[in-house]
Design an enzyme around this catalytic site. Structure first.
Site, PDB file in Angstrom:
ATOM      1  N   TYR A 106       0.896  -1.130   0.083  1.00 46.09           N
ATOM      2  CA  TYR A 106      -0.056  -0.144  -0.010  1.00 46.09           C
ATOM      3  C   TYR A 106       0.787   1.275   0.062  1.00 46.09           C
ATOM      4  O   TYR A 106       1.805   1.503   0.850  1.00 46.09           O
ATOM      5  CB  TYR A 106      -0.883  -0.130   1.299  1.00 46.09           C
ATOM      6  CG  TYR A 106      -1.911   1.046   1.079  1.00 46.09           C
ATOM      7  CD1 TYR A 106      -3.307   0.942   0.404  1.00 46.09           C
ATOM      8  CD2 TYR A 106      -1.823   2.546   1.801  1.00 46.09           C
ATOM      9  CE1 TYR A 106      -4.051   1.811   0.458  1.00 46.09           C
ATOM     10  CE2 TYR A 106      -2.660   3.238   1.590  1.00 46.09           C
ATOM     11  CZ  TYR A 106      -3.788   3.012   0.992  1.00 46.09           C
ATOM     12  OH  TYR A 106      -4.917   4.165   0.929  1.00 46.09           O
TER      13      TYR A 106
ATOM     14  N   TYR B 231      -5.672   5.736  -7.616  1.00 42.69           N
ATOM     15  CA  TYR B 231      -5.855   5.774  -6.161  1.00 42.69           C
ATOM     16  C   TYR B 231      -7.186   5.080  -5.857  1.00 42.69           C
ATOM     17  O   TYR B 231      -8.291   5.621  -5.892  1.00 42.69           O
ATOM     18  CB  TYR B 231      -5.643   6.977  -5.450  1.00 42.69           C
ATOM     19  CG  TYR B 231      -6.109   6.969  -3.939  1.00 42.69           C
ATOM     20  CD1 TYR B 231      -4.855   6.384  -3.150  1.00 42.69           C
ATOM     21  CD2 TYR B 231      -7.023   7.441  -3.290  1.00 42.69           C
ATOM     22  CE1 TYR B 231      -4.997   6.102  -1.938  1.00 42.69           C
ATOM     23  CE2 TYR B 231      -7.102   7.081  -1.848  1.00 42.69           C
ATOM     24  CZ  TYR B 231      -6.240   6.454  -1.294  1.00 42.69           C
ATOM     25  OH  TYR B 231      -6.138   6.206   0.130  1.00 42.69           O
TER      26      TYR B 231
END
Ligand SMILES: [Zn+2]
Lengths: 381, 137
Positions: free
Chosen positions: A282, A332
């Site tokens: 991440y 995103y």
């Protein structure tokens, strides 16, 4: 052996168009993704009896997202809910899906996310904190937490901005090989250094994108997966951990719970860092990748800076990181696409960005003010 | 009516002693009567032992810069004229950490590990905000 190891599989993944998708809403992008994941899996809509959701920043219904989405999809589930742990949500929801399937509460669980943050006005810049909010001193934005981490990592370990830049460069290179990625023009460390400051020591190119898009991932039992359209990707290990005390813990900045979440996932899967072929870590900001590399045991604490140099984390290197471009360059999607990419790598569907003989992948998620973390070990079935 | 445009604390019965002390030029935090833990953020209960018994005790005001960042973007209109401005995570001599600003020096003159001391900045008649300045060696 852990009783839940390899009991469930990811059987379908789907994503809508990403980037700027004018005329779309969080819900319509969610539905688009759901349709693609359903088609990918070969399941019929009527077979989806679990629906877990993460609302987008632009989902006005917030915690009631599961109702709105269920209504829109025409699904009356036996197992549902909405959770918001920011970028930690996708991994957590997949773990909830595994628990529900094993408990017999659902057979096929879809996790769905959609957001129109690029064109619909995201709220990533909101003031944060409560009570004696840190915004009194001007401490705001998601970038602030990662800047605090980066500044201290630099001071304690000598990590440099150029080393953070290596992560941005690697993600962009991978995105250049991904036709679905939003930012595909390769960059150099010099470009990274020349990009403007956002919250120093983070440059603009240390920061993730703000995107429209939807993503869906479907989980079924490993047994059911064998009869479906795709080669199953088994969920071998899972872990979660949290540091809820921000100021209350001296090591909050280093997100120590990330290590716990990965170690739990390794233990459940019966693997270690040497067994991992490809990782999706991440990356809301570049520094996040460094913490994951250290906490997941790919290098020692404090050594992620040098580890990221010399192409080690690029395709063809020792440990390819974020092979679709990540939050930094693909899109995103709160980390949902990290799971999608891991699945595609393990299926061998990644074309020019395929990691050869990829069999085991680690996927990590984290969210909120460094508070939430989780890890999944996925294995080719 | 103040024209101060930045976020202000919401004063409650629980946090009012902290902000009253700031107005009087003292940095005061809760010390747990159960386990002696000095805590921040302000809370009715001790996060270590959950005791609700505590005393407000005055801190020395000395701290160390634990982490340090500079905002080149204003995420709130009230900070637009301040950009670039700094925010420091400081660690008080007594242990607790808090966010604040380092004042009195250019942004690039502050480093992690620097010793600092509290100063008080009255921004409205009700609210005085604690900030920190370098301790000259
Ligand atoms: Zn106590």
């Amino acid at each position: 052996m852990h009783p839940l190891r390899d009991t469930c599989a990811i059987v379908g993944v789907g994503a809508s168009a990403q980037g700027k998708v004018p005329g779309s809403s969080a819900i319509s992008l969610s539905v688009e993704a759901f349709k693609r994941a359903l088609d990918d899996s070969g399941l019929r809509k009527e077979e989806i009896d679990g629906l877990l959701t993460l609302p987008g920043q632009t989902s006005a219904e917030g915690a009631l997202n599961y109702l709105r989405l269920g209504e829109t999809l025409g699904i009356d589930p036996r197992f549902t809910g909405t959770m918001n742990m920011g970028g930690a949500t996708p991994g957590v929801m997949l773990q909830h899906a595994v628990l529900a399937v094993n408990a017999g509460m659902a057979k096929n669980v879809a996790f769905v996310f959609g957001d129109a943050a690029a064109t619909g006005g995201g709220k990533y810049d909101r003031a944060q904190g409560w009570g004696d909010s840190s915004s009194i001193w001007g401490y705001m934005s998601a970038a602030a937490n990662s800047a605090i981490t980066a500044a201290r990592h630099m001071a304690v370990y000598g990590t440099t901005s150029r080393q953070l830049g290596e992560i941005a460069v690697a993600c962009r290179y991978h995105a250049s090989l991904n036709p679905d990625a939003v930012m595909r023009t390769p960059i150099t460390v010099e470009d990274h250094q020349a990009s403007r400051w956002v919250v120093e020591p983070l440059h603009l190119l240390d920061c993730c994108l703000v995107s429209d898009g939807g993503v869906c991932v479907i989980v079924s039992s490993a047994e059911r997966a064998r009869d479906l359209k795709q080669k199953p990707v088994l969920i071998s290990g899972m872990g979660q951990a949290y540091t809820t005390q921000n100021l209350g813990r001296e090591d909050w900045w280093y997100a120590p719970h990330q290590r716990t979440s990965v170690l739990d996932a390794y233990a459940m899967a019966g693997v270690g860092p040497r067994d991992i072929d490809v990782v999706q870590l991440y990356d809301n900001f570049t520094i996040s990748v460094m913490l994951w590399l250290e906490h997941a045991g790919f290098c020692k604490p404090g050594e992620a800076g040098p580890f990221c140099e010399g192409g080690r984390i690029q395709l063809g290197g020792e440990l390819p990181v974020n092979t679709a471009g990540g939050n930094l360059s693909e899109s995103y999607m709160e980390g949902c696409l990290h799971i999608v990419e891991a699945v595609r790598q393990l299926r061998g569907q990644c074309g020019p960005r395929q990691v050869r003989d990829a069999e085991v992948s680690l996927v990590t998620g984290r969210g909120q003010a460094l508070n939430c973390a989780n890890a999944l070990v996925l294995r080719k079935g | 009516m103040s024209d101060y445009a930045k976020p202000l604390p919401i004063l409650t019965d629980e946090n009012r002693p902290f902000w009253e002390a700031c107005r009087n030029g003292r940095l005061s935090l809760q010390t747990c009567s159960g386990c002696a833990h000095v805590r921040y953020p302000i809370s009715r209960f001790c996060p270590q032992c959950l005791s609700a018994e505590f005393e407000w005790s005055e801190m020395s005001g000395r701290a160390t810069v634990f982490s340090y960042i500079v905002f080149h973007r204003a995420y709130h209109a009230g900070f637009r004229q301040d950009v670039p401005y700094n925010v420091a995570l400081v660690q008080l001599e007594e242990g607790p950490r808090m966010f604040s600003n380092v004042v009195g020096v250019p942004n690039d003159q502050v480093h992690i590990g620097d010793p600092v001391e509290v100063v008080f900045d009255p921004v409205t008649p009700e609210v005085t905000i604690p900030r920190f300045r370098p301790i000259s060696q």
